[in-house]
Design a protein around this motif. Structure first.
Motif, mmCIF file in Angstrom:
data_model
loop_
_atom_site.group_PDB
_atom_site.id
_atom_site.type_symbol
_atom_site.label_atom_id
_atom_site.label_comp_id
_atom_site.label_asym_id
_atom_site.label_seq_id
_atom_site.Cartn_x
_atom_site.Cartn_y
_atom_site.Cartn_z
ATOM 1 N N PRO A 184 -73.579 16.968 -41.645
ATOM 2 C CA PRO A 184 -74.260 17.222 -41.477
ATOM 3 C C PRO A 184 -75.233 17.174 -43.005
ATOM 4 C CG PRO A 184 -73.184 18.912 -40.504
ATOM 5 C CD PRO A 184 -72.542 17.782 -40.811
ATOM 6 N N GLU A 185 -74.687 17.456 -43.911
ATOM 7 C CA GLU A 185 -75.242 17.519 -44.822
ATOM 8 C C GLU A 185 -75.843 16.224 -45.368
ATOM 9 O OE1 GLU A 185 -74.873 18.701 -49.885
ATOM 10 O OE2 GLU A 185 -73.712 19.324 -48.151
ATOM 11 N N GLU A 186 -75.117 15.258 -44.986
ATOM 12 C CA GLU A 186 -75.054 13.998 -45.459
ATOM 13 C C GLU A 186 -76.229 12.947 -44.846
ATOM 14 O OE1 GLU A 186 -74.375 10.238 -48.085
ATOM 15 O OE2 GLU A 186 -73.341 12.843 -48.343
ATOM 16 N N LEU A 187 -75.849 13.593 -42.853
ATOM 17 C CA LEU A 187 -77.323 12.616 -42.832
ATOM 18 C C LEU A 187 -78.347 13.019 -43.288
ATOM 19 C CD1 LEU A 187 -75.204 13.312 -38.862
ATOM 20 C CD2 LEU A 187 -75.824 11.037 -40.392
ATOM 21 N N VAL A 188 -79.115 14.254 -43.776
ATOM 22 C CA VAL A 188 -79.779 15.048 -44.016
ATOM 23 C C VAL A 188 -80.263 14.461 -45.774
ATOM 24 C CG1 VAL A 188 -80.758 17.376 -45.148
ATOM 25 C CG2 VAL A 188 -79.769 17.037 -43.354
ATOM 26 N N GLN A 189 -79.253 13.507 -46.244
ATOM 27 C CA GLN A 189 -79.313 13.438 -47.186
ATOM 28 C C GLN A 189 -80.243 12.434 -47.292
ATOM 29 O OE1 GLN A 189 -80.158 14.646 -50.800
ATOM 30 N NE2 GLN A 189 -80.249 12.911 -51.299
#
Length: 548
Positions: free
Chosen positions: A95-100
């Motif tokens: 999730p964090e990677e997708l947001v970034q």
């Protein structure tokens, strides 16, 4: 639709999370970016492998579709448990990677690089143009029987017990090679789980999904080919999408297959399994990531076999003159690059030599997705070899010529607007067939070729005495059953039904048909003797039925 979107967005990441445990750290001590595309593609390939295994077990045990669903569900649940346990750290970072990634994308528009903004806008518009094609133009369903197979499996609950082309029970069964082509099983499972219409799934949803996954893999290739030049990566993607757009000119090319039939197994294999497999092979040989690359190559091979077993798709090894010029264009582009580099005394790096050798090798596989990637790579290097603006004009002009020579100027080579996948002149007769099928129950229809083909694709209640494998040569190997002499004669007679409607009506009754579409009206005597009743008038056709 929501259930389908959840499945394609969540399940592949869950299934593919295990693959990262095989990847070595770069030794810098910093946390690396997640290879999201590789995780996703590995998950899709693993789902395909589970589907292939379930299909083989069901076929060996002569089971039904309920058995397939049970085995597929059990194997998928077991694989999910293993993947979640093994890759829980990876899953926590997704999730964090997708947001970034989303922030980085929109960050382009807040920066000062106007060239990058322009390129990004062009990329978005090209992707939207490709997606729009699936909502505008008629799909190329002529030689494919995926829709009919899904209909049969969904309605009967059997596995390869009915002829998908005609809807009738088979005496001899399907060739073994087609029994392993289990992709329609997965589509049927999605239809039953989501309640989605077959046409909506096959001709809209699946193609858009395959297109986006194919583009994501192209983004991954851009990172491999140009690891230190983000501007070059963007131009590479732009060239690739332009080649895809302009390459829609012949049915033997990858561009045509992707933009007209992305629900087909061969196209799914080429769009996802082939580029992903070569990508993971690159990690094996270039980065010495033996376990990580192998963990991706093996599912990719399984996915390829799952989608199109035992023999290579025609669109990968097309040899006709109209598609073979892709290899010639690639050779000319490489030659131009070498001449420019020699003129400017620019030496090739080791990575570039390896990639160019790979490009020439893949150029032999005419019509494959790798050929388009290869052309885009060489074109990007060619443009990047000239830094001065004035000297680069001739190079850019040459690139434009290469792109235009790759195919037509207009994308989505079709001239019929979609309306339930039927040409406008046939809508009325198809509506009448649906009404009679609802009234009579399952019907056996004989009609002109185009009417029979459309009715069989759209309505699972419609069975045929013979199918489109009669008039589409590419369908002739789909099933092992052969037609009787009477069916062959009926087929020949229907070619001239506008000359002898009475003869066609008598033969249709003898063949057991209770729904008949002719181009001329039969006589009153033939109607009375055959028990035919005429339905309401339809422009260009006379529609008859027997019984209640």
């Amino acid at each position: 639709m929501i259930a389908f979107l959840l499945c394609i967005s969540v399940l592949p990441f869950l299934m593919g999370s295990w693959i990262l445990c095989f990847r070595k750290n770069n030794g810098s001590g910093k946390q690396e970016k997640l290879p999201l595309t590789e995780l996703y593609a590995a998950g899709v390939m693993l789902l395909f492998a589970v589907g292939e295994l379930a299909g083989c077990v069901v076929i060996k045990l002569d089971g039904n579709f309920a058995m397939y669903k049970g085995i597929f569900g059990g194997l998928t649940a077991a694989a999910l448990c293993v993947c979640v346990i093994v890759g829980r750290k990876t899953l926590a970072r997704i999730p964090e990677e997708l947001v970034q990634r989303v922030r980085n994308f929109f960050g382009v528009f807040t920066g000062k690089d106007n060239v990058q903004k322009f390129v990004t806008v062009c990329l978005v518009l090209l992707v939207l143009l490709h997606v729009a094609g699936y909502f505008i133009y008629v799909p190329d369903v002529g030689s494919d029987v995926t829709a009919e197979t899904v209909h049969v499996t969904d309605v009967t609950g059997t596995v390869f017990a009915y002829n998908p082309v005609t809807g009738t029970q088979m005496e001899h069964g399907v060739y073994p090679i087609y029994k392993l082509a289990s992709l329609p099983f997965l589509y049927t499972l999605i239809v039953q789980l989501t309640g989605m219409q077959t046409g909506l799934l096959l001709f809209y949803v699946i193609p858009v999904w395959v297109l986006l996954v194919s583009f994501a893999l192209a983004v991954n290739w851009a990172g491999i080919l140009f690891p230190e030049r983000k501007d070059m990566s963007s131009r590479f993607l732009l060239l690739y999408l332009l080649l895809l757009t302009f390459g829609d000119y012949a049915d033997g090319t990858f561009a045509y297959g992707l933009l007209h039939g992305a629900w087909k197994g061969a196209v799914v294999a080429c769009a996802i399994a082939v580029p992903f497999g070569f990508c993971m092979a690159y990690h094996i040989f270039a980065e010495k990531q033996w376990f990580y690359g192998g963990a991706g190559v093996l599912p990719a091979l399984a996915g390829f076999v799952y989608a199109r077993p035992l023999f290579a798709p025609r669109l990968m090894f097309a040899s006709s003159d109209e598609v073979f010029h892709e290899w010639a264009l690639l050779f000319l582009a490489v030659l131009a690059l070498c001449l420019v580099r020699e003129r400017r005394k620019q030496n090739f790096k080791k990575r570039e030599v390896i990639c160019l050798a790979f490009v020439l090798f893949t150029g032999v596989i005419v019509g494959s997705p790798l050929t388009l990637l290869a052309l885009a790579y060489v074109g990007t290097m060619l443009a990047g070899s000239v830094s001065e603006r004035k000297k680069s004009r001739s190079i850019l002009a040459g690139l434009a010529v290469i792109i235009c020579l790759a195919g037509t100027v207009l994308p989505f080579n079709a001239d019929t607007i979609k309306k339930q996948y039927i040409p406008q002149e046939s809508l009325e007769v198809q509506k009448r067939i649906d009404e009679l099928a609802a009234k009579l129950g399952q019907v056996c229809l004989v009609a002109p070729e185009a009417v029979m083909e459309q009715a069989r694709i759209l309505n699972a209640q419609v069975c045929l005495p013979y199918g489109k494998d009669m008039w589409h040569e590419d369908c002739n190997r789909e099933v092992a059953d052969t037609y009787t002499e009477a069916q062959e004669l009926l087929y020949q007679q229907m070619k001239t039904d506008y000359l002898q409607p009475d003869t066609a009506a008598v033969m249709a009754k003898e063949a057991g048909c209770n729904l008949l579409v002719l181009r001329e009206v039969m006589s009153e005597d033939t109607m009375r003797q055959g028990g035919w009743q005429q339905a309401e008038d339809v422009t260009g056709y006379a529609v008859y039925f027997r019984g209640q």
